[in-house]
Design an enzyme around this catalytic site. Sequence first.
Site, PDB file in Angstrom:
ATOM      1  N   CYS A  40     -31.335 105.531 -40.918  1.00 54.21           N
ATOM      2  CA  CYS A  40     -30.869 106.522 -39.951  1.00 54.21           C
ATOM      3  C   CYS A  40     -31.064 106.102 -38.492  1.00 54.21           C
ATOM      4  O   CYS A  40     -30.623 106.814 -37.592  1.00 54.21           O
ATOM      5  CB  CYS A  40     -31.576 107.845 -40.188  1.00 54.21           C
ATOM      6  N   HIS A  88     -33.683 113.672 -33.141  1.00 59.74           N
ATOM      7  CA  HIS A  88     -33.227 113.230 -34.467  1.00 59.74           C
ATOM      8  C   HIS A  88     -32.897 114.470 -35.290  1.00 59.74           C
ATOM      9  O   HIS A  88     -31.862 114.515 -35.936  1.00 59.74           O
ATOM     10  CB  HIS A  88     -34.292 112.365 -35.126  1.00 59.74           C
ATOM     11  N   GLU A 107     -41.281 115.435 -35.301  1.00 61.97           N
ATOM     12  CA  GLU A 107     -40.630 115.098 -34.036  1.00 61.97           C
ATOM     13  C   GLU A 107     -41.118 116.001 -32.908  1.00 61.97           C
ATOM     14  O   GLU A 107     -41.408 115.521 -31.794  1.00 61.97           O
ATOM     15  CB  GLU A 107     -39.115 115.194 -34.176  1.00 61.97           C
ATOM     16  N   LYS A 164     -26.806 117.314 -35.004  1.00 63.00           N
ATOM     17  CA  LYS A 164     -26.557 117.203 -36.448  1.00 63.00           C
ATOM     18  C   LYS A 164     -26.197 118.558 -37.037  1.00 63.00           C
ATOM     19  O   LYS A 164     -25.556 118.631 -38.088  1.00 63.00           O
ATOM     20  CB  LYS A 164     -27.787 116.634 -37.157  1.00 63.00           C
ATOM     21  N   HIS A 206     -25.416 114.704 -40.541  1.00 64.22           N
ATOM     22  CA  HIS A 206     -26.215 113.490 -40.368  1.00 64.22           C
ATOM     23  C   HIS A 206     -25.385 112.286 -40.810  1.00 64.22           C
ATOM     24  O   HIS A 206     -25.152 112.092 -41.999  1.00 64.22           O
ATOM     25  CB  HIS A 206     -27.492 113.607 -41.207  1.00 64.22           C
ATOM     26  N   PHE A 212     -35.864 106.502 -42.466  1.00 63.35           N
ATOM     27  CA  PHE A 212     -36.604 106.132 -43.667  1.00 63.35           C
ATOM     28  C   PHE A 212     -37.067 104.682 -43.516  1.00 63.35           C
ATOM     29  O   PHE A 212     -36.363 103.844 -42.936  1.00 63.35           O
ATOM     30  CB  PHE A 212     -35.709 106.248 -44.901  1.00 63.35           C
TER      31      PHE A 212
END
Length: 403
Positions: free
Chosen positions: A162, A294, A305, A326, A331, A390
Site C-alpha cells: 500500500c 493513509h 496513524e 479512501k 483503497h 503491510f
Amino acid sequence: MRRVVITGAGTINALGRDVATTLEAMREGRCGISDLKMRDLERLAIRIGGQVHDYVPEDRWNRQQIALYDRFTQFALIAAEEAIQQSGLSFTGKLAARSGVVLGTAGGGLSTSDENYRTVYEEGKNRVHPFIVPKLMNNAAASHVSMEHNLKGPTFTVATACASSNHAMGQAFHMIRSGMSDVMLTGGSEAMLCFGGLKAWEGLRVMSKDACRPFSLNRNGMVQGEGAAMFVFEDYDHAKARGAEILAEVIGFAMTSDAADIVMPSKQGAARAIQGAMTDAQLNSDDVGYINAHGTGTAANDKTECAAVADVFGHHADDLMISSTKSMHGHLIGGTGAVELLACIMALRDGVIAPTIGYEEPDPECALDVVPNEARDAKVDVVLSNAFAFGGLNAVLALRKFA
C-alpha cells in the site's frame, strides 16, 4: 540539491476519468464506492468497491494493444497521457535521455493472472497467449509508459504493497533532486478488482461489506478501489526556463520500516516516517496545515496513524486537518498514494481540503480534526501525504504551495 516541482497530473479512478472530474468529486464529498460488476460475484462475500465502471478497453485500444496491456497498464497509460499533456513537454534528444518512469503497483497484472489461471485450471486448456508474461509483469506499465512517450532514462517499478506509489514518487523526487534526471513520470496504478484478488483480500478479514468510514467509531474495514494517477516531476530550473505552470513543489520524503509485524502497523515506524519527511523538508510542526492520511478504515490503521500524528505534532496536532479520501475512491493498494496526492495538490492550489466522508461517530482514539463529511475552504502552505503498508513499510511525502 535541486528543487523539484510538479508540472502535470493525470488520473483515472472511481471518482473520475481525469483530474478535473476527480477533484470536483472530492470537493463535493462524492462517494465512488458502489456495487461491483464482475464474474462470479455471487461467490464473494465482499461485493462493493471503488470500481471504474463502464470502462471499455476496446474504445481506446486495438486488439494487439489489449493483448499486451493488462488493466493496470491501461490505467497507467491513460493517466500518464493526461499528465504529459498538461506539462506541455515533448521528450526528444537530451531530455528524453534524462527522463524516466518510476511507477508503484502491488499486484501488477493481477487480472491477467486471474484470467489465465481460469484458462488452465478451470477450463483445462494447456496453452495460454504467448504474451502473458510481459502482460502480467509488474514493470509492464512503467515500460509501456516509457515506450509510448520516449522516456529513455531510469525506468522501474516499486512494489511495497500500500506504500508503492509514495515510495515510487519519493524515488523520482530523489532522482531529480540529486541531478540524475531532469524529468520523471511517477505515480501508481492498480487493478486488483478481479475475483481472485478480492477472494484473497477476503481472507484477511479486514474488508467492509457496506462502506469505508475512516476514523469513525463504527468503521468496520477497508474497501478496495482501482485506477491510477501519474505526475510529471521536474527540475524547477528546467520548468522555469520553459515557463511551465507549476502545480506544487515536492520538498521532502522519508521512508521507514517497522521491522515488527507483517500486517500490524507500528506507531513508532509511522511517526519516524512523518518526522523524517519533515526533517528532510526542514519543516517545523506548525508549518504543516494538512495531512492526507493513509486512513484505511480499519481499527488498527486508524488508531495507529492518529497516535503517530499526535506523537510527532504534540499540541499542534489539535490545529491540523487530516482526512482520508479512501472514503470516496476506495483503497487503490499500490496506486492509492498517487490518487491521494491529487487531494494534496488541491489543498495547496485551491485552498480546498478534501473530506473524510462516511464519518458518523467520534472515536476517542482518533480525536483529530478529520474534516468530516464536507470539504473545507482553508489556506495551507505545506501538506504531508502518508502511506503505511503491510510489511511495515512507511513512506511520507511533503509538498509546499508554489508561489
